[in-house]
Each structure stands twice: as C-alpha cells, then as structure tokens.
Design a protein around this motif. Structure first.
Motif, mmCIF file in Angstrom:
data_model
loop_
_atom_site.group_PDB
_atom_site.id
_atom_site.type_symbol
_atom_site.label_atom_id
_atom_site.label_comp_id
_atom_site.label_asym_id
_atom_site.label_seq_id
_atom_site.Cartn_x
_atom_site.Cartn_y
_atom_site.Cartn_z
ATOM 1 N N ASN A 248 0.864 -1.256 -0.098
ATOM 2 C CA ASN A 248 0.038 -0.104 0.012
ATOM 3 C C ASN A 248 0.732 1.235 0.022
ATOM 4 O OD1 ASN A 248 -2.289 -1.454 0.052
ATOM 5 N ND2 ASN A 248 -2.062 -1.692 2.297
ATOM 6 N N CYS A 249 2.051 1.143 -0.177
ATOM 7 C CA CYS A 249 3.041 2.317 -0.196
ATOM 8 C C CYS A 249 2.910 3.102 -1.556
ATOM 9 C CB CYS A 249 4.465 2.014 0.118
ATOM 10 S SG CYS A 249 4.922 1.307 1.650
ATOM 11 N N ARG A 250 2.780 4.388 -1.569
ATOM 12 C CA ARG A 250 2.414 4.858 -2.631
ATOM 13 C C ARG A 250 3.580 4.889 -3.700
ATOM 14 N NH1 ARG A 250 2.528 11.278 -1.487
ATOM 15 N NH2 ARG A 250 0.693 10.503 -0.057
ATOM 16 N N GLY A 253 9.063 0.298 -4.886
ATOM 17 C CA GLY A 253 10.354 0.515 -4.248
ATOM 18 C C GLY A 253 10.559 1.402 -3.272
ATOM 19 N N CYS A 254 9.363 1.647 -2.556
ATOM 20 C CA CYS A 254 9.426 2.462 -1.246
ATOM 21 C C CYS A 254 10.647 1.836 -0.287
ATOM 22 C CB CYS A 254 8.165 2.480 -0.706
ATOM 23 S SG CYS A 254 7.968 3.383 0.953
ATOM 24 N N THR A 255 11.486 2.599 0.283
ATOM 25 C CA THR A 255 12.331 1.845 1.258
ATOM 26 C C THR A 255 11.876 1.932 2.645
ATOM 27 O OG1 THR A 255 13.408 4.014 1.449
ATOM 28 C CG2 THR A 255 14.319 2.785 -0.081
ATOM 29 N N HIS A 256 10.732 2.475 3.085
ATOM 30 C CA HIS A 256 10.123 2.742 4.111
ATOM 31 C C HIS A 256 10.979 3.236 5.149
ATOM 32 C CE1 HIS A 256 8.028 -0.462 2.054
ATOM 33 N NE2 HIS A 256 8.854 -1.349 2.237
ATOM 34 N N THR A 257 11.871 4.293 4.705
ATOM 35 C CA THR A 257 12.589 5.124 5.741
ATOM 36 C C THR A 257 12.093 6.542 5.763
ATOM 37 O OG1 THR A 257 14.218 5.338 3.970
ATOM 38 C CG2 THR A 257 14.809 3.565 5.146
ATOM 39 N N GLY A 261 3.945 9.025 1.849
ATOM 40 C CA GLY A 261 3.239 8.064 1.368
ATOM 41 C C GLY A 261 3.552 6.410 1.637
ATOM 42 N N CYS A 262 4.157 6.499 3.034
ATOM 43 C CA CYS A 262 4.869 5.107 3.141
ATOM 44 C C CYS A 262 3.773 4.579 4.357
ATOM 45 C CB CYS A 262 6.187 4.985 3.940
ATOM 46 S SG CYS A 262 6.582 3.519 4.381
ATOM 47 N N ALA A 263 3.131 3.400 3.822
ATOM 48 C CA ALA A 263 1.993 2.527 4.492
ATOM 49 C C ALA A 263 2.557 2.175 5.719
ATOM 50 C CB ALA A 263 1.393 1.459 3.684
ATOM 51 N N VAL A 264 4.028 1.670 5.784
ATOM 52 C CA VAL A 264 4.459 1.140 7.094
ATOM 53 C C VAL A 264 4.702 2.063 8.120
ATOM 54 C CG1 VAL A 264 6.769 0.075 7.860
ATOM 55 C CG2 VAL A 264 5.695 -0.619 5.755
ATOM 56 N N VAL A 265 5.357 3.122 7.624
ATOM 57 C CA VAL A 265 5.302 4.394 8.733
ATOM 58 C C VAL A 265 4.174 4.787 9.066
ATOM 59 C CG1 VAL A 265 6.056 6.709 8.934
ATOM 60 C CG2 VAL A 265 7.236 5.219 7.376
HETATM 61 ZN ZN ZN Z 1 6.900 2.302 2.506
#
Ligand code: ZN
Ligand code: GDP
Length: 295
Positions: A248-250, A253-257, A261-265
């Motif tokens: 679900n990250c925007r 290749g989102c690094t979640h850092t 737009g990061c769904a993990v954050v």
């Molecule tokens: Zn992310």
C-alpha cells in the motif's frame, strides 16, 4: 571387509574430531580429507554418513544436504533461534535483538523470543512488542522453572540456537531444559572468560523430548553485523509485521525509511507496528546500505 555405513548427527566439533550421535550410540569420528579440499567441511548440526569401526570410532564420508548454515555459532540445520531477552538486568537492547531476529530469518530459521526474568516487572511490555509482530513469545523464570515447559515443548525435535546478551539467563535456561547438563551460571563479573568466546567449538545439548539446544556465548554486535549478509532492499522482508502494509506504499520500491506515502510508517504512527521495530529497521537499513553488494 565390508564397511558398516550408518547415519549420524554431529553434536560436537572440536579440533577436527566430531562427536556423532547415531543408532549405535556416540561415535568419535574423523572426516575424510577431501572435505578440506572441497571447502565444505562437516560442522555441528550436520547429518552425515559415517563408517562405523565398531569400537566407538568412525569416519565421516558424506555430508547430507543442509537446510541452512551459520558461521557464528558454527552450525548447520538450525530450526530456530531462541532470542533470550529481559526487561531489566540487563536491560534490553532492542536494536541488537531485532538484528538477531533478521539474522535468523535471513538464514531460514524461525526467531522466537524468550522473555526471561519474567518475575521482574516489564516482561509483559517486552513480550507484547514481539507478539504484536506475530512472533512466538515465551515468558519464563529460568531459575524457578516457570514457563520452561512450554518452551521445552516448542524446542522438542528441533535444533535451536540460544542467543542473547550476557546475563539474560541463557545458562539457567540450558539447565532447565537439558537434564544432565550443568551449565555454569552466575553474575557476569564472576566468569568474565565465558563471554569472550575464545574457543571455537560448538556443542549441541540434547533436550528433554528430543532435539538440541546450542549455546552461543557472547553474541557481540560485531558478530551479528557479519552475520546479516543481505542487501538493504531485502530488509523489509525480514520484518514480517511489515508484510500487510508494503503493497500500500505510494511508490513502488518504497524503502520505508521516509514517511511520504509510506504505509509502513503510517501503520507505525497508528500503533499497529511497534515504534522500536521501525527504529531498528531504519538503523539496519542505513547500516546495510554502507556495504557494497555484489550479485
Ligand atoms: Zn513504504
Ligand atoms: P547467561 O549469562 O545468559 O548465561 O545468564 P545466567 O544463566 O548465568 O544468569 C545470570 C544471572 O541471572 C544469574 O545470577 C541467574 O541466577 C539469574 N537469573 C537467571 N534467570 C533468572 C530469572 O528468571 N529471574 C531472576 N530474577 N534471575 C534469573
């Protein structure tokens, strides 16, 4: 003379001598010299074929396929890492703990958490962090035996590496789980030598109900960083609690850092992913990014 070939499990490796458990009892074995040339030498945990000389000695001729292999401790065929943690005395270093969990998963072993010294306050808080991520968590009081039966049931039939900081109660747990093994316990200051891990031998201790536990004294930060051999883009895969969010990250290749737009954050802000886990992820991500990876 026809050689008697049997299968065995190496439970101890010391200076080229392998103690193998087999249907014929313990067999002290040497290994064929060709192993040295092929670069794949037998290690503790290996299932092997050996020729039985009939007098308690033998000769290893074949290493059966391994499910995995770790350098520290030097062992093959590990099913799980029992990561022992305490809420206090010593207080937990969540970064090191989370890194250990990644080392286990990266090597194809299941990380499980043992919150020991559960008689001290704070154990539930610590257990909750890891339960929330979907890991198995056991809460024990090693010196009274409380909770150790559940742990013993889990470990039965498996090869488990016992790891964690000095003083968390690893030796006390070995004494609770492995009848007949007298591991030395005590205050850290009383036995400074043990944590240094100067000897390179690895030993599997048989546990009640079958299976083995391997002690890995002095798992230092340096050892762990050598052990986590993965490129940064594979790191999120070693945090199972991220799995439901990463799609679900925007950005692909989102690094979640970064939070954009990061769904993990976002999940961590909502409290669905423990903050400490995301902090460890970020620290590990930048640590792994310093390496240069080659395919
Ligand atoms: Zn992310
Ligand atoms: P290791 O360094 O991880 O092997 O730790 P030890 O097993 O030697 O234990 C360190 C100290 O903690 C010893 O004094 C133990 O008696 C004590 N200890 C171990 N388990 C517990 C526990 O569950 N509760 C409490 N209060 N003390 C414990």
């Amino acid at each position: 003379m026809v050689q008697n070939i049997i299968t065995g499990r190496i439970i101890k490796e010391k200076r080229g001598l392998f103690t193998c458990e087999s249907e014929k009892g313990m067999i002290m074995s040497r290994a064929a010299s060709r192993f040295r040339n092929t670069g794949i030498a037998p290690v503790a945990g290996d299932e092997v074929l050996l020729s039985d000389n009939g007098d308690g000695t033998g000769f290893i001729t074949e290493i059966l396929p391994r499910r995995n292999y770790f350098l520290r401790p030097h062992i093959a065929n590990v099913d799980s890492f029992l990561i022992v943690i305490t809420s206090a005395n010593p207080s937990p270093d969540l970064y090191v703990i989370d890194k250990l969990s990644c080392v286990a998963l990266n090597g194809g072993a299941e990380p499980v958490f043992v919150v020991n010294k559960n008689d001290l306050s704070g154990g539930d808080w610590l257990a909750q962090i890891y339960r929330k991520c979907g890991f198995k968590v056991f809460q024990t009081v090693a010196n009274s035996g409380q909770g150790t039966e559940e742990l013993s049931n889990y470990a039965s039939g498996k090869i488990s590496v016992l790891c964690g900081a000095s003083g968390v109660g690893k030796s006390s747990l070995i004494n609770a789980l492995c009848p007949g093994v007298a591991a030395e316990t005590g205050d850290i200051s009383d036995r400074i030598g043990r944590g240094k891990n100067t000897t390179r031998h690895t030993e599997l201790f048989p546990i009640r109900g079958g299976g083995y536990i391997v002690d890995s004294p002095g798992f230092s930060l340096l050892d762990i960083s050598e052990a986590l051999n993965a490129p940064p883009e594979e790191l999120a895969g070693l945090f199972p609690e991220f799995e439901n969010y990463i799609y679900n990250c925007r950005y692909r290749g989102c690094t979640h850092t970064k939070d954009e737009g990061c769904a993990v954050v976002a999940a961590s802000i909502r409290g669905e992913i423990p903050r400490s886990r995301l902090d460890s992820y970020n620290a590990l991500y930048s640590e792994l990014s310093k390496h240069r990876w080659s395919k």
